[in-house]
Scaffold this active site. Structure first.
Site, short mmCIF file in Angstrom:
data_model
loop_
_atom_site.label_atom_id
_atom_site.label_comp_id
_atom_site.label_asym_id
_atom_site.label_seq_id
_atom_site.Cartn_x
_atom_site.Cartn_y
_atom_site.Cartn_z
N SER A 1 7.61 3.21 10.80
CA SER A 1 8.10 4.57 10.99
C SER A 1 7.02 5.52 11.51
O SER A 1 7.33 6.53 12.15
CB SER A 1 8.66 5.12 9.67
OG SER A 1 7.70 5.04 8.63
N GLY B 1 10.62 1.26 8.35
CA GLY B 1 10.77 0.34 7.23
C GLY B 1 10.18 -1.03 7.45
O GLY B 1 10.18 -1.87 6.55
N ASN C 1 4.25 -0.15 4.89
CA ASN C 1 5.37 -0.52 4.01
C ASN C 1 5.02 -1.67 3.09
O ASN C 1 5.57 -1.77 1.98
CB ASN C 1 6.61 -0.86 4.86
CG ASN C 1 7.21 0.39 5.48
OD1 ASN C 1 7.53 1.36 4.80
ND2 ASN C 1 7.34 0.39 6.80
N ASP D 1 8.15 14.62 2.71
CA ASP D 1 8.10 13.40 1.91
C ASP D 1 6.68 13.00 1.54
O ASP D 1 6.46 12.10 0.73
CB ASP D 1 8.80 12.24 2.64
CG ASP D 1 8.16 11.89 3.99
OD1 ASP D 1 7.08 12.41 4.31
OD2 ASP D 1 8.77 11.08 4.71
N HIS E 1 4.96 10.89 5.94
CA HIS E 1 4.96 10.90 7.40
C HIS E 1 4.37 12.20 7.95
O HIS E 1 4.65 13.27 7.41
CB HIS E 1 6.39 10.72 7.93
CG HIS E 1 7.02 9.44 7.51
ND1 HIS E 1 7.80 9.34 6.38
CD2 HIS E 1 6.97 8.21 8.07
CE1 HIS E 1 8.21 8.09 6.26
NE2 HIS E 1 7.73 7.38 7.28
#
Length: 230
Positions: free
Chosen positions: A46, A83, A111, A199, A202
């Site tokens: 991502s 992801g 991830n 979040d 990112h």
């Protein structure tokens, strides 16, 4: 290039013109050929896909703008899948390596870290990616990630070390940390507010620009060693 200064005599001018005609015939005055554009695939998750951002603010478009401004004849294509893990990157490597791809940015592992994957497993996957690239003669730039201390010191040491060690083993270029540039000049609290999305994982558009300014020169080096298909 032809001089604008007049010659001292008709005889000298006649000889000089004759020499210039001969030189042109030999190609000595030909303009240098334009550099052939290199295609670089950004194999990642991502972070490279530009999660949470308008398309134009993502990592790949921002990097392409940086390369264009720097006069680097290269275009980065977005092979980021949100992801994705190192295992996912290895699994889709073959279809990422289309014939026009001359070099690859490998930006995976975030991830794996979030899921607590054993660093030995992540390392084996990255090793497989770099081994496959080397076998095909495709140069690579490895962009590292840094583990927090949540899983203990041994986990962090193994995770952090795999990027520089694998890059050295496979003769790949290395950018030590994807997110590291965000805390190069400010503390982590300030960076989280200024450069990250809500979040906390990112980067926002401003954060992407900071990352690209730091990583761009390494991508330019990658472009310089790549050999585009003719």
């Amino acid at each position: 290039m032809e001089s604008s200064e007049p010659f001292g005599s008709v005889a000298y001018g006649t000889v000089a013109r004759g020499l210039k005609v001969a030189a042109v015939a030999l190609g000595l005055f030909a303009a240098p050929a334009a550099a052939q554009e290199v295609t670089i695939a950004a194999l990642g998750d991502s972070l490279t896909a530009g999660y949470g951002l308008p398309e134009e603010d993502g990592f790949v478009p921002a990097l392409n703008r940086w390369l264009d401004a720097a006069g680097v004849a290269a275009e980065v294509t977005n092979a980021g899948v949100s992801g994705d893990t190192t295992a996912g990157g290895l699994a889709r490597l073959d279809w990422t390596l289309t014939p026009e791809v001359d070099a690859v940015i490998v930006a995976l592992g975030g991830n794996d870290l979030l899921r607590g994957v054993d660093p030995a497993v992540s390392r084996a996957n990255l090793d497989g990616i770099l081994e496959a690239l080397a076998a095909r003669g495709v140069p690579a730039l490895v962009i590292g990630m840094e583990a927090s201390g949540n899983y203990g010191a041994a986990y962090k040491a193994a995770f952090d070390a795999m990027y520089p060690e694998l890059a050295e083993e496979h003769g790949a270029l290395l950018a030590p940390s994807f997110l590291g540039p965000l805390v190069a000049e400010v503390d982590i609290g300030t960076a989280r507010v200024r450069y990250m999305q809500g979040d906390g994982i990112h980067p926002n558009a401003e954060g992407v620009e900071v990352i690209v300014e730091a990583i761009g020169p390494r991508v330019a080096e990658l472009a310089a060693v790549a050999e585009p298909e003719s």
